[in-house]
Design a protein around this motif. Structure first.
Motif, PDB file in Angstrom:
ATOM      1  N   ALA A 154      -9.607  -0.293  -0.588  1.00 47.61           N
ATOM      2  CA  ALA A 154     -10.897   0.404  -0.418  1.00 47.61           C
ATOM      3  C   ALA A 154     -10.976   1.611  -1.349  1.00 47.61           C
ATOM      4  O   ALA A 154     -12.027   1.924  -1.896  1.00 47.61           O
ATOM      5  CB  ALA A 154     -11.075   0.831   1.037  1.00 47.61           C
ATOM      6  N   LYS A 155      -9.851   2.313  -1.524  1.00 47.82           N
ATOM      7  CA  LYS A 155      -9.846   3.510  -2.361  1.00 47.82           C
ATOM      8  C   LYS A 155      -9.708   3.198  -3.854  1.00 47.82           C
ATOM      9  O   LYS A 155      -9.989   4.048  -4.697  1.00 47.82           O
ATOM     10  CB  LYS A 155      -8.641   4.403  -1.988  1.00 47.82           C
ATOM     11  CG  LYS A 155      -8.833   5.264  -0.769  1.00 47.82           C
ATOM     12  CD  LYS A 155      -7.605   6.144  -0.550  1.00 47.82           C
ATOM     13  CE  LYS A 155      -7.310   7.100  -1.681  1.00 47.82           C
ATOM     14  NZ  LYS A 155      -7.988   8.379  -1.633  1.00 47.82           N
ATOM     15  N   GLY A 156      -9.205   2.004  -4.152  1.00 53.64           N
ATOM     16  CA  GLY A 156      -8.830   1.728  -5.531  1.00 53.64           C
ATOM     17  C   GLY A 156      -7.642   2.593  -5.919  1.00 53.64           C
ATOM     18  O   GLY A 156      -7.533   3.088  -7.036  1.00 53.64           O
ATOM     19  N   ARG A 157      -6.722   2.788  -4.957  1.00 54.02           N
ATOM     20  CA  ARG A 157      -5.570   3.674  -5.172  1.00 54.02           C
ATOM     21  C   ARG A 157      -4.416   2.894  -5.778  1.00 54.02           C
ATOM     22  O   ARG A 157      -4.103   1.793  -5.329  1.00 54.02           O
ATOM     23  CB  ARG A 157      -5.151   4.261  -3.821  1.00 54.02           C
ATOM     24  CG  ARG A 157      -3.987   5.268  -3.863  1.00 54.02           C
ATOM     25  CD  ARG A 157      -3.775   5.813  -2.442  1.00 54.02           C
ATOM     26  NE  ARG A 157      -2.663   6.702  -2.262  1.00 54.02           N
ATOM     27  CZ  ARG A 157      -2.770   8.010  -2.076  1.00 54.02           C
ATOM     28  NH1 ARG A 157      -3.943   8.587  -2.118  1.00 54.02           N
ATOM     29  NH2 ARG A 157      -1.707   8.748  -1.836  1.00 54.02           N
ATOM     30  N   PRO A 158      -3.740   3.470  -6.811  1.00 54.36           N
ATOM     31  CA  PRO A 158      -2.580   2.770  -7.375  1.00 54.36           C
ATOM     32  C   PRO A 158      -1.506   2.558  -6.304  1.00 54.36           C
ATOM     33  O   PRO A 158      -1.253   3.451  -5.501  1.00 54.36           O
ATOM     34  CB  PRO A 158      -2.071   3.733  -8.454  1.00 54.36           C
ATOM     35  CG  PRO A 158      -3.158   4.731  -8.677  1.00 54.36           C
ATOM     36  CD  PRO A 158      -3.996   4.764  -7.445  1.00 54.36           C
TER      37      PRO A 158
ATOM     38  N   PRO B  18      -4.614   8.591   3.591  1.00 51.16           N
ATOM     39  CA  PRO B  18      -4.841   9.420   2.399  1.00 51.16           C
ATOM     40  C   PRO B  18      -6.267   9.968   2.471  1.00 51.16           C
ATOM     41  O   PRO B  18      -7.002   9.654   3.417  1.00 51.16           O
ATOM     42  CB  PRO B  18      -4.721   8.414   1.254  1.00 51.16           C
ATOM     43  CG  PRO B  18      -5.246   7.137   1.845  1.00 51.16           C
ATOM     44  CD  PRO B  18      -4.899   7.173   3.320  1.00 51.16           C
ATOM     45  N   SER B  19      -6.666  10.746   1.497  1.00 52.64           N
ATOM     46  CA  SER B  19      -8.037  11.253   1.491  1.00 52.64           C
ATOM     47  C   SER B  19      -9.026  10.079   1.368  1.00 52.64           C
ATOM     48  O   SER B  19      -8.751   9.098   0.683  1.00 52.64           O
ATOM     49  CB  SER B  19      -8.214  12.234   0.338  1.00 52.64           C
ATOM     50  OG  SER B  19      -7.707  11.687  -0.857  1.00 52.64           O
ATOM     51  N   ALA B  20     -10.176  10.226   2.045  1.00 53.20           N
ATOM     52  CA  ALA B  20     -11.118   9.109   2.167  1.00 53.20           C
ATOM     53  C   ALA B  20     -12.137   9.086   1.030  1.00 53.20           C
ATOM     54  O   ALA B  20     -13.336   8.977   1.253  1.00 53.20           O
ATOM     55  CB  ALA B  20     -11.827   9.174   3.519  1.00 53.20           C
ATOM     56  N   ASN B  21     -11.643   9.213  -0.201  1.00 49.59           N
ATOM     57  CA  ASN B  21     -12.501   9.132  -1.380  1.00 49.59           C
ATOM     58  C   ASN B  21     -12.081   7.927  -2.206  1.00 49.59           C
ATOM     59  O   ASN B  21     -10.996   7.375  -1.995  1.00 49.59           O
ATOM     60  CB  ASN B  21     -12.350  10.412  -2.225  1.00 49.59           C
ATOM     61  CG  ASN B  21     -10.892  10.719  -2.507  1.00 49.59           C
ATOM     62  OD1 ASN B  21     -10.048  10.676  -1.616  1.00 49.59           O
ATOM     63  ND2 ASN B  21     -10.570  11.002  -3.755  1.00 49.59           N
ATOM     64  N   ARG B  22     -12.911   7.535  -3.163  1.00 57.77           N
ATOM     65  CA  ARG B  22     -12.449   6.582  -4.165  1.00 57.77           C
ATOM     66  C   ARG B  22     -11.366   7.290  -4.972  1.00 57.77           C
ATOM     67  O   ARG B  22     -11.475   8.488  -5.267  1.00 57.77           O
ATOM     68  CB  ARG B  22     -13.599   6.151  -5.079  1.00 57.77           C
ATOM     69  CG  ARG B  22     -14.626   5.274  -4.386  1.00 57.77           C
ATOM     70  CD  ARG B  22     -14.155   3.836  -4.190  1.00 57.77           C
ATOM     71  NE  ARG B  22     -13.926   3.156  -5.456  1.00 57.77           N
ATOM     72  CZ  ARG B  22     -13.349   1.955  -5.569  1.00 57.77           C
ATOM     73  NH1 ARG B  22     -12.926   1.307  -4.491  1.00 57.77           N
ATOM     74  NH2 ARG B  22     -13.197   1.406  -6.752  1.00 57.77           N
TER      75      ARG B  22
ATOM     76  N   PRO C 138     -13.221  13.749  -6.364  1.00 56.61           N
ATOM     77  CA  PRO C 138     -12.928  14.903  -5.510  1.00 56.61           C
ATOM     78  C   PRO C 138     -12.767  14.458  -4.056  1.00 56.61           C
ATOM     79  O   PRO C 138     -13.476  13.562  -3.596  1.00 56.61           O
ATOM     80  CB  PRO C 138     -14.169  15.789  -5.673  1.00 56.61           C
ATOM     81  CG  PRO C 138     -14.794  15.379  -6.968  1.00 56.61           C
ATOM     82  CD  PRO C 138     -14.488  13.918  -7.116  1.00 56.61           C
ATOM     83  N   SER C 139     -11.851  15.082  -3.334  1.00 58.57           N
ATOM     84  CA  SER C 139     -11.614  14.688  -1.942  1.00 58.57           C
ATOM     85  C   SER C 139     -12.843  14.979  -1.087  1.00 58.57           C
ATOM     86  O   SER C 139     -13.590  15.903  -1.370  1.00 58.57           O
ATOM     87  CB  SER C 139     -10.411  15.448  -1.391  1.00 58.57           C
ATOM     88  OG  SER C 139      -9.250  15.035  -2.054  1.00 58.57           O
ATOM     89  N   PRO C 140     -13.044  14.186  -0.037  1.00 58.66           N
ATOM     90  CA  PRO C 140     -14.223  14.365   0.817  1.00 58.66           C
ATOM     91  C   PRO C 140     -13.976  15.430   1.876  1.00 58.66           C
ATOM     92  O   PRO C 140     -12.974  15.396   2.580  1.00 58.66           O
ATOM     93  CB  PRO C 140     -14.369  12.997   1.482  1.00 58.66           C
ATOM     94  CG  PRO C 140     -12.983  12.440   1.520  1.00 58.66           C
ATOM     95  CD  PRO C 140     -12.220  13.040   0.372  1.00 58.66           C
TER      96      PRO C 140
END
Ligand code: AMP
Ligand code: MG
Length: 338
Positions: A52-56, A138-142, A146-148
């Motif tokens: 969902a985040k596109g996090r590595p 983790p933070s709920a941003n893409r 910037p973090s939400p």
């Protein structure tokens, strides 16, 4: 998928607890920033966070627990970690400690340590209690954005990608937690936050700050915290930080501003007078306000169509260290010294 955005009241928290228990993701308020929560011991649910985040996949997650007792089921609590938990939990301090096997590899990105935090936000605590889970969040941003710090920010980034967002209003701190390595006998701050190195040293006797917390990694340098490898917190507009004596900083920012179509300036309230006639955003009166506002302002600058954001460097003391860490990374280390 339709994303439900509901208040973080008792009914909302019960709904979120059920969702987490069935392996779904939920956007949740914490005192630092909004988190994207999943059952930490359900590898499939945790994998959905990365998606969902596109996090590595090499950037491990923080696992949220109610207290030290719950942490003991997941990790080896070193004497140092115990001392810091007793002093700062619940609150914005994440401790990196040796993990137990029960923690899935996907959470720790294969590391033999795990990052643990007991949050103080009442809604998040109720969610931990009602679900009985350890919550990876983790933070709920893409990833990279910037973090939400409000539920609206989460909706802007993840609407349609997750089933549920709990709205608990704006986050109190506004910056991500301090991450400190507590696996050994001396604490090492890997990511500065609201719990400062000075506060940690007052409890532990000393506290180091990883050098790479405040500068880019050199080519081939090992990252003490995997998150340091990636660009972070960045608005769409390029951000430039200017550092030096106030009059020279103002002159440089004015010159850079003049060369742009639609630049904007990001400074403390007390410095606005140096930028009259320019589009300027105020970080507020003090470092607490600046922490609270920073990510919202970066998003607002993008919303206003700014082509470049010009910010004054802040003093790297107390909470200023955390602010400068986020600003420097958001700027991709584009820092002009005058
Ligand atoms: P976020 O969840 O987006 O707030 O980021 C969590 C931060 O904690 C990232 O910078 C991670 O790299 C860091 N982190 C998580 N687990 C570990 C670990 N086991 N060792 C070192 N850093 C970690
Ligand atoms: Mg993050």
């Amino acid at each position: 998928m339709e994303t439900m955005h509901i208040p973080a009241d008792q009914a909302g928290i019960l709904k979120a607890a059920e969702a987490l228990k069935t392996g779904l993701l939920v956007g949740v308020p914490t005192e630092t920033v909004y988190g994207l929560a999943a059952d930490a011991l359900n590898p499939q649910a945790v994998r959905a966070i990365f998606q969902a985040k596109g996090r590595p996949a090499d950037n491990p997650l923080i696992v949220h627990v109610l207290n030290k007792a719950q942490a003991e089921g997941l990790a080896v609590i070193t004497p140092l970690a115990e001392m810091l938990m007793d002093a700062f939990w619940p609150g914005p301090l994440t401790l990196v400690v040796p993990r137990q096997k029960i923690v899935p590899d996907v959470v720790t990105a294969g590391l033999d340590t795990v990052a643990l935090r007991a949050p103080s936000h009442p809604a998040m605590r109720k969610l931990l209690l009602e679900s009985g889970l350890a919550i990876a969040a983790p933070s709920a941003n893409r990833s990279g954005a910037p973090s939400p710090t409000t539920a609206e920010h989460v909706m802007n980034d993840l609407n349609g990608l997750i089933p549920l967002v709990l709205d608990g209003g704006p986050c109190e701190v506004g910056l991500e937690s301090t991450v400190a390595d507590a696996a050994g006998s001396i604490p090492v701050v890997l990511r500065p936050g609201a719990v400062t190195p000075e506060m940690i040293a007052a409890v532990a006797g000393e506290c180091l700050v990883a050098q790479s917390a405040m500068r880019p990694l050199h080519e081939g340098e090992a990252a003490p915290s995997p998150g340091l490898r990636h660009r972070h917190y960045a608005p769409k507009a390029p951000l430039t930080l200017v550092k030096g004596p106030q009059d020279k900083v103002a002159a440089r920012i004015r010159a850079l501003y003049g060369a742009e179509e639609r630049a904007c300036v990001l400074v403390m309230e007390g410095r606005l007078s140096a930028y009259q006639g320019l589009k300027a955003f105020s970080l507020g009166q003090d470092m607490n306000q600046a922490a609270h506002r920073l990510f919202t302002l970066l998003r607002q600058a993008d919303g206003a169509g700014c082509s470049r954001i010009l910010a004054e460097a802040l003093p790297e003391e107390g909470l200023g260290l955390a602010l400068m860490n986020r600003l420097a990374r958001a700027a991709d280390f584009d820092i002009q010294i005058v």
